[in-house]
Scaffold this motif. Sequence first.
Motif, mmCIF file in Angstrom:
data_model
loop_
_atom_site.group_PDB
_atom_site.id
_atom_site.type_symbol
_atom_site.label_atom_id
_atom_site.label_comp_id
_atom_site.label_asym_id
_atom_site.label_seq_id
_atom_site.Cartn_x
_atom_site.Cartn_y
_atom_site.Cartn_z
ATOM 1 N N LYS A 20 92.925 39.374 -16.905
ATOM 2 C CA LYS A 20 91.939 39.505 -15.835
ATOM 3 C C LYS A 20 90.542 39.627 -16.404
ATOM 4 C CE LYS A 20 90.931 41.953 -11.553
ATOM 5 N NZ LYS A 20 91.273 43.091 -10.663
ATOM 6 N N ARG A 21 89.660 38.783 -15.885
ATOM 7 C CA ARG A 21 88.259 38.820 -16.291
ATOM 8 C C ARG A 21 87.419 38.921 -15.035
ATOM 9 N NH1 ARG A 21 88.511 34.113 -20.991
ATOM 10 N NH2 ARG A 21 90.074 35.200 -22.268
ATOM 11 N N LYS A 22 86.833 40.078 -14.858
ATOM 12 C CA LYS A 22 86.138 40.407 -13.619
ATOM 13 C C LYS A 22 87.126 40.304 -12.463
ATOM 14 C CE LYS A 22 81.595 39.151 -15.401
ATOM 15 N NZ LYS A 22 80.370 38.328 -15.245
ATOM 16 N N LYS A 23 86.951 39.334 -11.548
ATOM 17 C CA LYS A 23 87.876 39.220 -10.413
ATOM 18 C C LYS A 23 88.878 38.094 -10.589
ATOM 19 C CE LYS A 23 84.643 41.095 -6.997
ATOM 20 N NZ LYS A 23 83.955 40.847 -5.699
ATOM 21 N N ASP A 24 88.774 37.369 -11.679
ATOM 22 C CA ASP A 24 89.602 36.174 -11.856
ATOM 23 C C ASP A 24 90.729 36.418 -12.854
ATOM 24 O OD1 ASP A 24 87.968 34.683 -10.115
ATOM 25 O OD2 ASP A 24 86.548 34.283 -11.748
ATOM 26 N N TRP A 25 91.877 35.796 -12.571
ATOM 27 C CA TRP A 25 93.016 35.845 -13.480
ATOM 28 C C TRP A 25 93.138 34.533 -14.234
ATOM 29 C CZ3 TRP A 25 95.717 40.026 -14.767
ATOM 30 C CH2 TRP A 25 95.659 41.142 -13.916
ATOM 31 N N LYS A 26 93.386 34.640 -15.512
ATOM 32 C CA LYS A 26 93.622 33.466 -16.342
ATOM 33 C C LYS A 26 95.050 33.549 -16.873
ATOM 34 C CE LYS A 26 92.067 31.149 -20.593
ATOM 35 N NZ LYS A 26 92.006 29.814 -19.970
ATOM 36 N N TYR A 27 95.771 32.442 -16.751
ATOM 37 C CA TYR A 27 97.153 32.380 -17.221
ATOM 38 C C TYR A 27 97.238 31.377 -18.364
ATOM 39 C CZ TYR A 27 97.946 34.603 -12.690
ATOM 40 O OH TYR A 27 97.896 35.445 -11.606
ATOM 41 N N PHE A 28 97.948 31.741 -19.417
ATOM 42 C CA PHE A 28 98.098 30.819 -20.534
ATOM 43 C C PHE A 28 99.415 31.101 -21.240
ATOM 44 C CE2 PHE A 28 95.651 34.462 -21.808
ATOM 45 C CZ PHE A 28 96.061 34.791 -23.087
ATOM 46 N N HIS A 29 99.815 30.160 -22.093
ATOM 47 C CA HIS A 29 101.131 30.214 -22.728
ATOM 48 C C HIS A 29 100.978 29.876 -24.206
ATOM 49 C CE1 HIS A 29 102.466 30.113 -18.537
ATOM 50 N NE2 HIS A 29 101.589 29.155 -18.405
ATOM 51 N N THR A 30 101.743 30.568 -25.036
ATOM 52 C CA THR A 30 101.625 30.374 -26.477
ATOM 53 C C THR A 30 103.010 30.282 -27.109
ATOM 54 O OG1 THR A 30 101.674 32.733 -27.063
ATOM 55 C CG2 THR A 30 99.523 31.791 -26.462
ATOM 56 N N SER A 31 103.005 29.954 -28.383
ATOM 57 C CA SER A 31 104.228 30.061 -29.170
ATOM 58 C C SER A 31 104.578 31.538 -29.336
ATOM 59 C CB SER A 31 104.038 29.410 -30.539
ATOM 60 O OG SER A 31 102.970 30.051 -31.223
ATOM 61 N N PRO A 32 105.820 31.871 -29.681
ATOM 62 C CA PRO A 32 106.181 33.281 -29.881
ATOM 63 C C PRO A 32 105.379 33.919 -31.002
ATOM 64 C CG PRO A 32 108.140 31.913 -29.665
ATOM 65 C CD PRO A 32 106.974 30.972 -29.786
ATOM 66 N N ASN A 33 104.989 35.201 -30.785
ATOM 67 C CA ASN A 33 104.280 35.967 -31.806
ATOM 68 C C ASN A 33 103.101 35.171 -32.379
ATOM 69 O OD1 ASN A 33 103.746 38.183 -33.372
ATOM 70 N ND2 ASN A 33 105.423 37.834 -34.821
ATOM 71 N N PRO A 34 102.170 34.733 -31.538
ATOM 72 C CA PRO A 34 101.093 33.828 -31.990
ATOM 73 C C PRO A 34 100.221 34.445 -33.068
ATOM 74 C CG PRO A 34 100.602 34.757 -29.832
ATOM 75 C CD PRO A 34 102.015 35.136 -30.139
ATOM 76 N N ILE A 35 99.977 33.681 -34.101
ATOM 77 C CA ILE A 35 99.229 34.182 -35.253
ATOM 78 C C ILE A 35 97.774 34.486 -34.893
ATOM 79 C CG2 ILE A 35 98.549 31.881 -36.081
ATOM 80 C CD1 ILE A 35 99.028 32.990 -38.943
ATOM 81 N N GLU A 36 97.229 33.798 -33.863
ATOM 82 C CA GLU A 36 95.831 34.028 -33.501
ATOM 83 C C GLU A 36 95.614 35.411 -32.885
ATOM 84 O OE1 GLU A 36 97.341 31.223 -30.120
ATOM 85 O OE2 GLU A 36 97.829 31.709 -32.207
ATOM 86 N N PHE A 37 96.720 36.080 -32.482
ATOM 87 C CA PHE A 37 96.590 37.410 -31.891
ATOM 88 C C PHE A 37 97.093 38.510 -32.838
ATOM 89 C CE2 PHE A 37 97.248 35.375 -27.459
ATOM 90 C CZ PHE A 37 95.951 34.882 -27.495
#
Length: 233
Positions: A20-37
Motif C-alpha cells: 500500500k502506497r498512500k491510498k493505492d494498492w500495488k500487486y506484484f509477483h516474484t520468484s521464491p525468496n527474491p534476492i532483490e529483497f
Amino acid sequence: MFSEKNYLMIGNTRWHWASKRKKDWKYFHTSPNPIEFKDKDYSQLTWASVGSVPENIKLCPSNKINLDDVPLINLPPYLGIDRALASWSAYKKQSSFTSKEQGLIVIDAGTIMSVTKITKKGVFAGGQLISGLRLQLSSMANGSLNLENPVIKTIPIETFQHETKNAMIKGAINGLLGLIIKLLEETKLPIWMCGGDAPIILNELKKTNIDINYCPNLVLEGMIDIDQKINSI
C-alpha cells in the motif's frame, strides 16, 4: 519496494505481494525468496504460506494469517490458506453486488488448479483439484522418455496437432477448459477466477459464451480484508 503496509503470500512456485502506497494498492509477483529483497525487514509483513518458508527472511509468527482467521463456515483444517482467502474474497465481492443470493465457484489457476464451492450462506461445500497447465506439461515430460517440456508461447488453434509439443499444450489446456465447462453445466453457479494461468484460460474461453469474473488478486485482497478485520477488533 516495501512501503506503508505490505502483505506476502508464499506460494508453491511464486511469491505474491501487496503493497500500500498512500491510498493505492500495488500487486506484484516474484520468484521464491527474491534476492532483490534480501536486505529488507520482513518482520512487519503480514503473511500466509502454502509453500516452504525460508529461515533467512525472519517472518513474524504473530503476523501470519491462518485458516482460523477466515470467516467462512465449515473450512476443513487441511484446506490450503490460499483457497480459503480467495474464496472469502470472492464471496464478499459477489455478496456486495448481487441481489439474488446464490453460491459460487472459485477457481485458482495456479500450479495446482483448485476449484472451491461456497454456498450462498458462506459455507465451504468441497471442491476439486487438478494439475495446472504447466504442471501437466512438466509431468508429461518427466514421466516419459521421449517428451520434452514445451515452452508456452501461444495456444495452438487447431484441435489436432502434428507437433508433439503443440499436442501436449493443446491437450492440457483442453482438459482444464473441459473441467470449467462441466462445472458450469452441473452447477449453473457464477465462477470467480484468479491465478497465474487464468489469462491463458480466459483467452481460450472467449470462443465460448461463458462469463467468468476475473479478479487476479483475490488471495491478496482476502488477506488485506481479514487483516483489517483482525486489527479493528
